[in-house]
Design an enzyme around this catalytic site. Structure first.
Site, PDB file in Angstrom:
ATOM      1  N   ARG A 237      34.748   4.661 -31.241  1.00 40.66           N
ATOM      2  CA  ARG A 237      33.987   5.682 -31.954  1.00 40.66           C
ATOM      3  C   ARG A 237      34.021   6.998 -31.183  1.00 40.66           C
ATOM      4  NH1 ARG A 237      28.400   2.711 -32.791  1.00 40.66           N
ATOM      5  NH2 ARG A 237      27.706   4.821 -33.347  1.00 40.66           N
ATOM      6  N   CYS A 308      23.909   8.522 -27.813  1.00 39.42           N
ATOM      7  CA  CYS A 308      24.517   7.314 -28.401  1.00 39.42           C
ATOM      8  C   CYS A 308      24.482   7.502 -29.912  1.00 39.42           C
ATOM      9  CB  CYS A 308      23.775   6.054 -27.942  1.00 39.42           C
ATOM     10  SG  CYS A 308      22.003   6.060 -28.317  1.00 39.42           S
TER      11      CYS A 308
END
Length: 367
Positions: A237, A308
């Site tokens: 990601r 995050c």
């Protein structure tokens, strides 16, 4: 040395680093291959992490009031999703198994509503004060927090209580969480909850406004690099090679940020994770590009801002850094994290190109 046993997590006062006790000889503990004298050792609660073995002994012979807090949170559509048949983390806590006498902290409920719909933003003073009073936690209460997934969501509560709201008493995460506790055969509660703790007087908890960073600060940091940014999302990601689990978001990373996936600081199978040994942890952190000097307990230079998907596992990375000595007052959190950055049209995002070079990711509106 009778208060320390093999498996305990301790902290060396002289270096600020922590580790698990491998052996004891009555005068010292062997930690990370080095013998540390008893006079240089403090309880692992000072380092923010305690072993199940330590907690069991503490509950059997308490040295003072201690509140256990289940801070489980599930991430749907991930390896940390609710188990089959679950009606949610709080329902699972109520049914059990759970640590004896523990209370439940709802990360989603104890938060500040976001006009943009961002999940579980850090709570305001009044919301947090009311939640702590309901759980019986006062400014002097020692707290151990755990979750049902090894170490996953509980560091968020540790960070919120200890760093964001400056709790002066000791706060620690249970290494390995409920799975490790059960593996050791320690007692749990199931079924009907015991009487709740008596509500504590509502204390005036105050959020440290310097701890959470917002999008404007992160945008400025792209230019100034006044802080080191660590991204706890999985590597694919971060590099823009895998889609985000939340719809409407670009994949990639902030220019200048470093990748330190939260799973790389843990050992053990998924949902049963425990913190790596200090030796392995340091290897992983330095390999990610974190300067070694920023891990010194005396560090007063650049702060480290972790991010995050939604501001949760970034706190797990902070816990790992603190195990290596990083001072809590240098650890910041981008509260909106990728839920905000990846969904915005005015945020710069780059990804890894086919030849390994960074490529700009255009806004969704222009794709």
């Amino acid at each position: 040395m009778t208060s320390f046993s093999v498996g305990d997590v301790i902290v060396a006062k002289s270096t600020g680093t922590s580790g698990r006790v491998a052996a004891t000889n009555g005068h010292a503990c062997k930690v990370n291959g080095v013998w540390v004298h008893a006079d240089d050792i403090v309880c692992g609660m000072r380092g923010g992490l305690v072993s199940c073995e330590w907690l069991k002994r503490e509950l059997d012979s308490p040295k003072g009031p201690l509140t256990l807090v289940d801070a489980t949170w599930y991430l749907p559509g991930s390896p940390f999703a609710p188990p089959e048949g679950s009606e949610g983390a709080q329902s699972d806590y109520m049914k059990g198994p759970r640590l004896p006498g523990s209370v439940f902290f709802d990360i989603d409920a104890v938060s500040t509503p976001s006009p943009a719909g961002l999940p579980h933003m850090l709570p305001d003073d009044a919301t947090f004060s009311a939640a702590m009073a309901a759980l019986g936690i006062q400014p002097g209460t020692r707290v151990v927090t755990y979750d049902r997934l090894g170490i996953f969501s509980s560091p968020r509560f540790w960070y919120t209580l200890k760093v964001v709201f400056g709790h002066t008493a000791e706060v620690a995460v249970l290494d390995g969480g409920l799975p490790r506790w059960q593996e050791l055969g320690y007692p749990v509660e199931e079924g009907q909850l015991p009487p709740p703790p008596a509500p504590a007087p509502t204390a005036a908890w105050r959020k440290d406004a310097s701890v959470p960073w917002d999008k404007a600060q992160m945008l400025r940091n792209v230019e100034t690099r006044e802080a080191l940014v660590l991204d706890a999302r999985p590597g694919p990601r971060f590099h823009g090679e895998a889609p985000e689990p939340r719809p409407g978001m670009r994949s990639g990373h902030m220019p200048g940020s470093l990748s330190l996936p939260f799973l790389t600081v843990l050992t053990g199978p998924l949902r049963h994770g425990a913190m790596l040994s200090a030796t392995e942890l340091k290897r992983v952190v330095l390999a990610a590009g974190v300067p070694e000097e920023s891990l010194a307990s005396s560090w007063t230079g650049k702060p480290i801002v972790s991010t995050c998907g939604s501001g949760l596992t970034a706190c797990l990375v902070h816990l790992a850094l603190h195990q290596l000595g990083a001072p809590l007052d240098r650890l910041r959190l981008y509260d909106g994290s990728w839920s905000e950055w990846g969904a915005s049209q005015d945020t710069p995002i780059v990804k890894r190109g086919a030849a390994g070079q960074e490529e700009i990711v255009p806004p969704l509106s222009s794709q």
